[in-house]
Design an enzyme around this catalytic site. Structure first.
Site, PDB file in Angstrom:
ATOM      1  CB  THR A   1      -0.862   0.114   1.249  1.00 39.65           C
ATOM      2  OG1 THR A   1      -0.182  -0.167   2.367  1.00 39.65           O
ATOM      3  CG2 THR A   1      -1.826  -1.187   1.362  1.00 39.65           C
ATOM      4  CB  CYS A   2       4.378   1.810   0.683  1.00 38.40           C
ATOM      5  SG  CYS A   2       5.766   3.310   0.583  1.00 38.40           S
ATOM      6  CB  SER A   3       2.560   6.232  -3.075  1.00 41.64           C
ATOM      7  OG  SER A   3       3.063   6.827  -1.970  1.00 41.64           O
TER       8      SER A   3
END
Length: 125
Positions: A12-14
């Protein structure tokens, strides 16, 4: 012999997604390791820190709620204790981390990944 590229991510980390995009753009064969779904041992974290040439405090997310809750800035923790904390609380780590052979880097900003890959592959090819 080619080195395997490992990228340690939180899906979920951009920033992790940008890093994966750079690897795809450069047509690098890599393996994604979601260290939230598949937690790393304290020994593996210690190995990655050594390969990066970093101390545990250098890769912590100081604005993370867990950092404040554990009072990591208030008490002197040994490096060994910090590695144990990292293994127990992977959300504390800046990410992504790339590992190739005996080297690793923190992929922040993601643009540094290109230089890292060029330096590793130019040297070993």
């Amino acid at each position: 012999m080619a080195h395997k590229v490992l990228i340690y991510i939180k899906p979920t980390c951009s920033t992790c997604r940008k890093a994966v995009g750079i690897l795809d753009e450069m047509k690098v064969d890599y393996e994604k390791i979601d260290y939230f779904s598949h937690p790393l041992s304290k020994e593996k974290w210690a190995e990655l820190l050594k390969k990066m040439g970093k101390k545990p405090m250098e890769i912590l997310r100081t604005k993370e709620e867990t950092f404040t809750e554990l009072k990591l800035d208030k008490h002197p923790f040994s490096e060994e204790a910090l590695v144990e904390i990292i293994a127990a609380h992977p959300e504390l780590i800046q990410r992504p981390i790339l590992e190739i052979g005996d080297k690793a880097i923190l992929g922040r900003p993601p643009e540094c990944i290109k230089e890292f890959l060029r330096s590793v592959f130019n040297r070993s090819s």
